[in-house]
Write a protein that holds these residues in place. Sequence first.
Motif, PDB file in Angstrom:
ATOM      1  N   PHE A   1      36.873  24.955  40.719  1.00 30.14           N
ATOM      2  CA  PHE A   1      36.292  25.175  39.665  1.00 30.14           C
ATOM      3  C   PHE A   1      36.504  24.063  38.369  1.00 30.14           C
ATOM      4  CE2 PHE A   1      36.664  28.798  42.015  1.00 30.14           C
ATOM      5  CZ  PHE A   1      35.354  29.360  42.260  1.00 30.14           C
ATOM      6  N   SER A   2      37.016  22.814  39.145  1.00 32.30           N
ATOM      7  CA  SER A   2      37.044  21.733  38.303  1.00 32.30           C
ATOM      8  C   SER A   2      36.909  20.275  39.060  1.00 32.30           C
ATOM      9  CB  SER A   2      38.559  21.624  37.656  1.00 32.30           C
ATOM     10  OG  SER A   2      39.471  21.647  38.566  1.00 32.30           O
TER      11      SER A   2
ATOM     12  N   VAL B   1      39.893  36.492  46.767  1.00 34.90           N
ATOM     13  CA  VAL B   1      40.983  35.936  46.562  1.00 34.90           C
ATOM     14  C   VAL B   1      41.203  34.584  47.058  1.00 34.90           C
ATOM     15  CG1 VAL B   1      43.557  36.046  47.419  1.00 34.90           C
ATOM     16  CG2 VAL B   1      42.236  38.097  47.012  1.00 34.90           C
ATOM     17  N   ARG B   2      40.282  33.988  47.828  1.00 31.95           N
ATOM     18  CA  ARG B   2      40.399  32.787  48.140  1.00 31.95           C
ATOM     19  C   ARG B   2      39.721  31.769  46.905  1.00 31.95           C
ATOM     20  NH1 ARG B   2      38.444  29.635  53.191  1.00 31.95           N
ATOM     21  NH2 ARG B   2      40.615  29.502  53.413  1.00 31.95           N
ATOM     22  N   TYR B   3      39.016  32.366  45.976  1.00 27.20           N
ATOM     23  CA  TYR B   3      38.663  31.653  44.776  1.00 27.20           C
ATOM     24  C   TYR B   3      39.106  32.485  43.482  1.00 27.20           C
ATOM     25  CZ  TYR B   3      35.045  29.564  47.895  1.00 27.20           C
ATOM     26  OH  TYR B   3      34.705  28.791  49.234  1.00 27.20           O
ATOM     27  N   ASP B   4      40.404  32.753  43.579  1.00 29.69           N
ATOM     28  CA  ASP B   4      40.855  33.545  42.496  1.00 29.69           C
ATOM     29  C   ASP B   4      40.906  32.727  41.086  1.00 29.69           C
ATOM     30  OD1 ASP B   4      43.042  31.754  43.198  1.00 29.69           O
ATOM     31  OD2 ASP B   4      44.163  33.507  43.955  1.00 29.69           O
ATOM     32  N   LYS B   5      40.948  31.292  41.392  1.00 30.30           N
ATOM     33  CA  LYS B   5      40.870  30.501  40.222  1.00 30.30           C
ATOM     34  C   LYS B   5      39.432  30.723  39.636  1.00 30.30           C
ATOM     35  CE  LYS B   5      44.642  27.810  41.112  1.00 30.30           C
ATOM     36  NZ  LYS B   5      45.105  28.417  42.614  1.00 30.30           N
ATOM     37  N   PHE B   6      38.544  30.911  40.014  1.00 34.55           N
ATOM     38  CA  PHE B   6      37.316  31.563  39.305  1.00 34.55           C
ATOM     39  C   PHE B   6      37.532  31.996  38.141  1.00 34.55           C
ATOM     40  CE2 PHE B   6      34.016  34.838  38.722  1.00 34.55           C
ATOM     41  CZ  PHE B   6      32.935  33.785  38.109  1.00 34.55           C
TER      42      PHE B   6
ATOM     43  N   ILE C   1      37.118  40.104  35.747  1.00 35.64           N
ATOM     44  CA  ILE C   1      38.481  40.670  36.119  1.00 35.64           C
ATOM     45  C   ILE C   1      38.363  42.117  36.004  1.00 35.64           C
ATOM     46  CG2 ILE C   1      40.920  40.916  35.737  1.00 35.64           C
ATOM     47  CD1 ILE C   1      41.209  37.972  34.896  1.00 35.64           C
ATOM     48  N   PRO C   2      38.086  42.931  34.955  1.00 33.93           N
ATOM     49  CA  PRO C   2      38.056  44.446  35.063  1.00 33.93           C
ATOM     50  C   PRO C   2      37.226  45.035  36.302  1.00 33.93           C
ATOM     51  CG  PRO C   2      37.694  43.669  32.799  1.00 33.93           C
ATOM     52  CD  PRO C   2      37.619  42.580  33.694  1.00 33.93           C
ATOM     53  N   ASN C   3      36.184  44.415  36.610  1.00 33.56           N
ATOM     54  CA  ASN C   3      35.233  44.869  37.537  1.00 33.56           C
ATOM     55  C   ASN C   3      35.876  44.671  38.932  1.00 33.56           C
ATOM     56  OD1 ASN C   3      33.339  45.685  36.009  1.00 33.56           O
ATOM     57  ND2 ASN C   3      31.908  43.751  36.070  1.00 33.56           N
ATOM     58  N   VAL C   4      36.228  43.432  39.144  1.00 40.10           N
ATOM     59  CA  VAL C   4      37.113  43.483  40.364  1.00 40.10           C
ATOM     60  C   VAL C   4      38.297  44.126  40.622  1.00 40.10           C
ATOM     61  CG1 VAL C   4      38.179  41.494  41.788  1.00 40.10           C
ATOM     62  CG2 VAL C   4      36.125  40.994  40.513  1.00 40.10           C
TER      63      VAL C   4
ATOM     64  N   ILE D   1      47.100  39.475  41.883  1.00 35.78           N
ATOM     65  CA  ILE D   1      47.732  39.661  40.636  1.00 35.78           C
ATOM     66  C   ILE D   1      48.834  38.358  40.633  1.00 35.78           C
ATOM     67  CG2 ILE D   1      49.600  41.272  39.787  1.00 35.78           C
ATOM     68  CD1 ILE D   1      46.909  42.595  39.743  1.00 35.78           C
ATOM     69  N   LYS D   2      49.522  37.890  41.516  1.00 29.81           N
ATOM     70  CA  LYS D   2      50.320  37.015  41.355  1.00 29.81           C
ATOM     71  C   LYS D   2      49.457  35.733  40.878  1.00 29.81           C
ATOM     72  CE  LYS D   2      53.387  37.716  44.998  1.00 29.81           C
ATOM     73  NZ  LYS D   2      53.888  37.169  46.569  1.00 29.81           N
ATOM     74  N   THR D   3      48.203  35.413  40.907  1.00 30.29           N
ATOM     75  CA  THR D   3      47.565  34.553  40.424  1.00 30.29           C
ATOM     76  C   THR D   3      47.176  34.484  38.968  1.00 30.29           C
ATOM     77  OG1 THR D   3      46.808  33.664  42.697  1.00 30.29           O
ATOM     78  CG2 THR D   3      45.573  32.778  40.572  1.00 30.29           C
TER      79      THR D   3
END
Length: 971
Positions: A477-478, A516-521, A529-532, A561-563
Motif C-alpha cells: 500500500f505504498s 492477514v496477508r494484507y494486514d498493512k492495509f 479494524i473494529p469490524n474485522v 494482532i502482532k502487526t
Amino acid sequence: MACQSVSAVMDEQALLGLNPNADARYRHRAMAYFEQLKESQGAWEVCAEALANGVYNDDHVKFFCFQVLEHQIKFRHAGLSSAQQQLIRETLMKWLQCQLMNAQPEKPFIRNKAAQVFALTFVMEYLTLWPKFFFDILSLVGLNPHGVDIYLRTLMAIDAEVVDRDILHLPDETRRNTLIKDGMREQCIPNLVESWFQILLTYQQSHPELTCQCLEVVGAFVSWIDLNLIANDRFVNLLLSQMSVEELREEACDCLFEIVNKGMDPVDKTKLVESLCRVLQSAGFFNVEQEEDVDFLAKFSRLVNGMGQSLVLSWTKLAKTGNVKETAETLQAVETKVPLLLQLLVHEDDDISANIVGFCYEYLHVLKQLPQLTDQQKTNIEAIMLAVMKKLTYDDEYNFENEGEDEAMFVEYRKQLKMLLDRLAQVSPELLLEAVRRVFNSSMQTWQTAAFMEVEVAIRLLYMLGEALPASHGAHFSGDTAKTSALQDMMRTLVSCGVSSYQHSSVSLEFFETVVRYDKFFLVEPQHIPNVLMAFLDQRGLRHSSPKVRSRVAYLFSRFIKTLHKHMTAFIEDILTRIQDLLELAPPDNGFPALLTSDDQLFMFETAGVLIVNAESPAERKQALMRSLLLPLMDAFRLLLAKLALETEDERQGALADCLSHAVGFASRTSKAFSNKQTVKHCGCTEVYRDCLQTFLPALSCPVQRGTLRSSVRSFLHRMIICMEEEVLPFVPAASEHMLKDCEAKDLQEFIPLISQITAKFKQQVSPFLQQVFMPLVLAIFGVLARPAEDNDQAAALEKQMLRRSYFTFIQTVVGSGMNEVMANQGAENIERVVFTIIQGAVDFPDPIAQKTCFIILSRLVELWGGKDGMVGFPDFVYKHIVPACFLAPLKPTFDLSDAQTVLTLSECALTLKMIHLKRGPEFVHFLQQEYLPSLQVSPEISQELCQVLQQPDVKVLKTYMKAFFQRAKL
C-alpha cells in the motif's frame, strides 16, 4: 498341451513349497533348494532342461526355474563354461519355440520373467557370443502372436537394462550399454523398425494388445535410434491412423509424444511438429469439445504439451542464433497452437488441463521476452487469465470436511495454476490486476446470491495477487499508485461488503487469510479494524462451526494482532474479555469438546500476551492484566498436580500430565510477547512469572509422568532465563537438584542445554552454583553412560552418543565462559577424571562432532593451565596425554580424512598443538623431536619438518601440513 520330453530330476518335495499356500516347513525347504541351485556349479542345469522340455505345468515351478537361470546369467555368467553358456541360449530358444506351439500363452508374470532372462542374456552376449540375437528370435517368431508377445516384452526389458535413464548404472555398465546401442544401430535397428511396422500393420485389428505393446516399444526406442526410420510418411501415417482406433489411440498418442520429444535440430523439429499438427488438425483431433473420451484427451493434451514445449525450445535456440526468419516462423508456429492450448486448459477435466500447463507456462515465458506485445498476444494473455481463474474454482464434489485423494490432487493442481498466475503477472501486471479487479468486484456485489465457489475464488485471486505482484516486506500500500489504489479499493470492499458472513468454511478461511496477508492495509485505513476484529472474535472466526476454520483463525488472529498491536489500545480489555473462555485450561475429565485444541490455544495466549505487553498503559495495569491471565493457569495447575499425585490409573495419569504440560506451555507462550524494549521488568511482570515458577517447579519432584512434566518445566525455565534475567537464578539450584534425580539419558541430554544457557548468560554470577552442581551433573552423566546396553540396540547407542556430545558441549561452555575456577575447584582427582574423559572423547569414539569439541576443550585447558603459572602438574599431563591424543586420534582407522567434519576435527587438533607450543615454547619442540615422534617411528627429517611448520606464525600452513602428514602416515 506343453512340449514334453525327458523328465528332469528335481527335488519334488522342495517344489511343493513354491505354492503360496504351502506351509512354512515346505516354503523353508523351497528357499533352501533355491539357494542350493543358485550356488552350485551344474545343478541349475536341471532347471534349464525342465524349461526347454516343458516338464512342469505348475506356473510357480516354471517361474522358479527362470529365477535360477536369471541368477546364473546375472551373477555367474563369466564363470560358466562355453558349453553351459550354449545350454542357456538353446534353453531359451527351445522354450520360445514351445510358446509358438502352445494353444494358450503363459501367464503374464512368467512371460515377463522370461523376457527379463532373454534381456539379461542379450546384455551379456550380444557384443561377443550372440550378435545374431535379434535375427535368431525374429526368424523363429515370424508373426506368431505368442512369439511376438515375448519378442516385444524382451525389447522392453532390454530398454530397462540398457537405456532407461531412471535406473542408475555403474560406469562399466554405462560403457557397455553405449557399445550395445552403437552395435544395434549399425547391425539391426532398421530390421527391428521394419518388424515393428509389420506388427503394427498386421495386428491392429486382430490383437490390439500386441499393437499397444509394439507402440510402447517404438516410444521407448525412438529416443536413441535414427528418427528418420520412424518419422517418415509410411510410419507416421500408420500411427495417425491408429489415433482413430479406440483401443490403440492412447498408446499411439504416447508414441507420437516420444517422437516429438526427441532431441534434434530446431528447424527440423519445427517442421516435424508442424507436419504432425496439420495431419492431426485435418483429421479433426483439434475439435476438443466434440471428444468425450477423457482418458484419450488427457493423453492428447500431453502430446500437444510436448509439441508446444518442443516449438518453444526451438524458438529459444533459434533466437540465440539471430536467425530472424526462422525464429519468426517458429514463433508463428507456437502462436497457432494457442487456441488449442486454451481449449485444453479450460477443459472441465483437471487432468486434461494439468497436462497442458507446461506449454502454457513456457508460452508466457516467450511473451515475457518479447519487446512488445501484439493485440492478438494481449488477447491470448487475457484468455489464459480467464481460463486460470475459471479453473481455480472448486467444484461441487470437493469435500471440505474430509479431504481425501481427489481433494489433495486438486490442491496440487491449484499450485500449478498459481505458477501460471505468477507468470502472467510478470508478463503483464496491469492486465492481471484489472482482470482480478473485474472478477472480484462483480462477485462482491452479488455475494449474497452467488455460489460459494465463485465467492471463494474471487477472494482467492485477491490473496494470490499478494505473491504475484511482489512488494518488499508486504508493503502493498505504498509506491506504485495504480497497483496500490486497486488493492486498497479491493481490500476496502472485502472488509466492508459483509462477505465475512458467508456461510461456507472455504469463504471464511479465504477471508481471514486475505485480511492477514494484507494486514498493512489497516495501517493506512485503521477505521476498518473494529469490524474485522469482530469477525475474528465471533461465529465468523474463532467461534465458527468448523474446527478447521477455528484452528486456522486462532493462528491468523495472532499474526493480525502482532502487526497491528499499536492500533489495539482502545480494544485490549474488550478483546481479552471476549476471548476469556478460549483461554481456559480444558480439564481432562469434563467430557465436552473444547472450541480450540491446546495447540490453537498457544496462539491465543501469545495474542493475549502481545495485547497486554504492548498496551499504552502503566506497568501496574499491565501487571494486573498479566496476573488475571496467568492466575487461572496457576490455580488449575496446583489442583491437577495434587490429583496426579493420588491417581493410580496410567491412562488418567497421562491425561493429567498432558493437561499440566499445557498449562506450563500456555504460561511460557505469553512470555514471547516481551522484547528488548518491553522487558518483563519494564512491564512490571517479574512477580507474576516468579509466582509461575514457584507454582510449576514442585512438578519436578512428582514421582509419576516425570518425562512429560520435566520437559515442560525445563522449557519454561529456558524462557524465563531469557525473559527474567537474574531474577530466575534463585530457582535454578532446586530445579537442578530435582532434574538430576533418577534421570535417563534423554533427561540429561535435555537438561545440559539449560545449564549451558545459564552458564553462557550469567557467567560469574552463577559460578558458585556451577561449582556446586558440576560434579553431581558429571557423575550422573557418567552413571548413565556406564549402564550396559544390548549390542544391537541402536536407539540406546544413539542416545548415549548424543548424551556424550551434550556433555562435551557443556564442558566447552564452562571452560569457554572464563570460569576457570568451576573446574579448578573440583579437587585434583575429579579434575583428572574429567580431563581423561575429554582425552577419551578425542581419541576413542569415532564421532568427529564430539572429537572436534574435545580438541577445542583441550586447547582451552592448555591455554588456562599449561603456562608457567598454570595448574601444578598440568604440563606433565599435557606431555603424557594431550600431545599423544593429537597424534593417536588422526591415526585411527576410523578417522576419515576425506570426510569434511573429520577435517574440521583435525584443524582443532592442529590448533591444540599450536597452543601447546605457545605455552611451552622450545621445551615442547624438544619433547617432540627427541622423545615423542621417535616413539612413533617418525624419521628425524619428518620430525624436524613438522617442528619447523609448528613454529611458523601462519596456522593455515600447520593445518594443511597436518592433513598431509596423516595421509602419508596412513598409506
